[in-house]
Scaffold this motif. Structure first.
Motif, short mmCIF file in Angstrom:
data_model
loop_
_atom_site.label_atom_id
_atom_site.label_comp_id
_atom_site.label_asym_id
_atom_site.label_seq_id
_atom_site.Cartn_x
_atom_site.Cartn_y
_atom_site.Cartn_z
N THR A 183 48.55 36.06 45.23
CA THR A 183 48.05 36.15 43.87
C THR A 183 47.30 34.88 43.53
O THR A 183 47.74 33.78 43.88
CB THR A 183 49.22 36.34 42.87
N VAL A 184 46.18 35.03 42.84
CA VAL A 184 45.46 33.88 42.31
C VAL A 184 45.89 33.74 40.86
O VAL A 184 45.76 34.68 40.07
CB VAL A 184 43.94 34.06 42.42
N GLY A 185 46.46 32.58 40.53
CA GLY A 185 46.93 32.32 39.17
C GLY A 185 45.80 32.05 38.21
O GLY A 185 44.65 31.84 38.60
N SER A 186 46.13 32.03 36.94
CA SER A 186 45.11 31.82 35.91
C SER A 186 44.70 30.36 35.79
O SER A 186 43.73 30.05 35.10
CB SER A 186 45.63 32.34 34.56
N GLY A 187 45.44 29.47 36.43
CA GLY A 187 45.07 28.05 36.40
C GLY A 187 45.48 27.32 35.15
O GLY A 187 45.09 26.19 34.93
N SER A 188 46.26 27.95 34.28
CA SER A 188 46.67 27.27 33.04
C SER A 188 47.94 26.50 33.19
O SER A 188 48.66 26.61 34.09
CB SER A 188 46.80 28.28 31.91
N GLY A 219 42.94 29.24 41.90
CA GLY A 219 41.67 29.89 42.18
C GLY A 219 40.67 29.01 42.90
O GLY A 219 39.74 29.50 43.53
N ARG A 220 40.86 27.69 42.82
CA ARG A 220 39.92 26.78 43.49
C ARG A 220 40.20 26.68 44.99
O ARG A 220 39.39 26.14 45.72
CB ARG A 220 40.01 25.40 42.86
N SER A 221 41.33 27.19 45.44
CA SER A 221 41.65 27.15 46.87
C SER A 221 40.66 28.03 47.63
O SER A 221 40.44 29.18 47.28
CB SER A 221 43.08 27.65 47.09
N SER A 222 40.05 27.47 48.66
CA SER A 222 39.05 28.25 49.39
C SER A 222 39.30 28.33 50.88
O SER A 222 38.56 28.96 51.61
CB SER A 222 37.66 27.66 49.15
N ALA A 223 40.35 27.67 51.37
CA ALA A 223 40.66 27.68 52.79
C ALA A 223 41.69 28.76 53.08
O ALA A 223 42.75 28.82 52.46
CB ALA A 223 41.19 26.32 53.23
N PHE A 224 41.36 29.62 54.02
CA PHE A 224 42.25 30.70 54.44
C PHE A 224 42.42 30.62 55.94
O PHE A 224 41.43 30.43 56.67
CB PHE A 224 41.66 32.06 54.06
N TYR A 225 43.66 30.74 56.41
CA TYR A 225 43.87 30.76 57.86
C TYR A 225 45.12 31.55 58.20
O TYR A 225 46.00 31.76 57.37
CB TYR A 225 43.95 29.34 58.44
N VAL A 226 45.13 32.00 59.45
CA VAL A 226 46.31 32.67 60.02
C VAL A 226 46.53 32.06 61.40
O VAL A 226 45.60 31.99 62.21
CB VAL A 226 46.11 34.20 60.15
#
Length: 122
Positions: free
Chosen positions: A117-122, A43-50
Motif C-alpha cells: 500500500t502507498v500511504g497518503s504521506g500525512s 509514495g516517494r519510494s521508487s526503488a522496487f526489487y525482488v
C-alpha cells in the motif's frame, strides 16, 4: 593407474549432469523484496526489487506494478543488478493498494505478486 584415471573421468560427467538435470534444479523462492509483502510505503519510494534463492535471467524477466488487477506500470529490470535480484525504479505512485508482479523467464518460468500500500504521506 589407467583404470583409476579412466574411472575418474567416466564418473565426472555423471556427477556434472546430475547437477544440471531440471528435476534437481533448486526451487525458486523469494527471499526478500522492497516493498515487503503488505507493507505501507511512502509514495516517494521508487526503488522496487525482488531477491530470489538463485540467479535469474534478467533479460527474460519482468516486473510490473498492478492496481485493481490491472498493470499500470511496466518496470524494466536493470541488467547490471546482482544475479539473483530483479531491481527497477518506478515513478511516484498515488496513495492506494498495489501489487508488485514479478515474472522470471527461462525454464521453468515462475511468477508471483507482492501486495503493498502507498500511504497518503500525512
Amino acid at each position: 593407474m589407467i583404470t583409476r584415471r579412466h574411472s575418474l573421468f567416466c564418473g565426472a560427467p555423471a556427477v556434472l549432469f546430475g547437477f544440471i538435470r531440471p528435476g534437481h534444479a533448486q526451487e525458486l523462492r523469494v527471499l526478500e523484496s522492497a516493498p515487503q509483502a503488505n507493507a505501507v510505503i511512502d509514495g516517494r519510494s521508487s526503488a522496487f526489487y525482488v531477491r530470489f534463492s538463485r540467479p535469474v535471467d534478467h533479460q527474460d524477466s519482468r516486473l510490473a506494478i498492478k492496481r485493481d488487477g490491472r498493470i499500470i506500470e511496466v518496470l524494466h529490470p536493470r541488467l547490471e543488478s546482482a544475479p539473483e535480484v530483479l531491481f527497477a525504479r518506478a515513478p511516484t505512485l498515488a496513495p492506494g493498494r498495489y501489487s508488485l508482479h514479478w515474472l522470471v523467464g527461462g525454464s521453468p518460468q515462475a511468477d508471483g505478486e507482492i501486495p503493498f500500500t502507498v500511504g497518503s504521506g500525512s
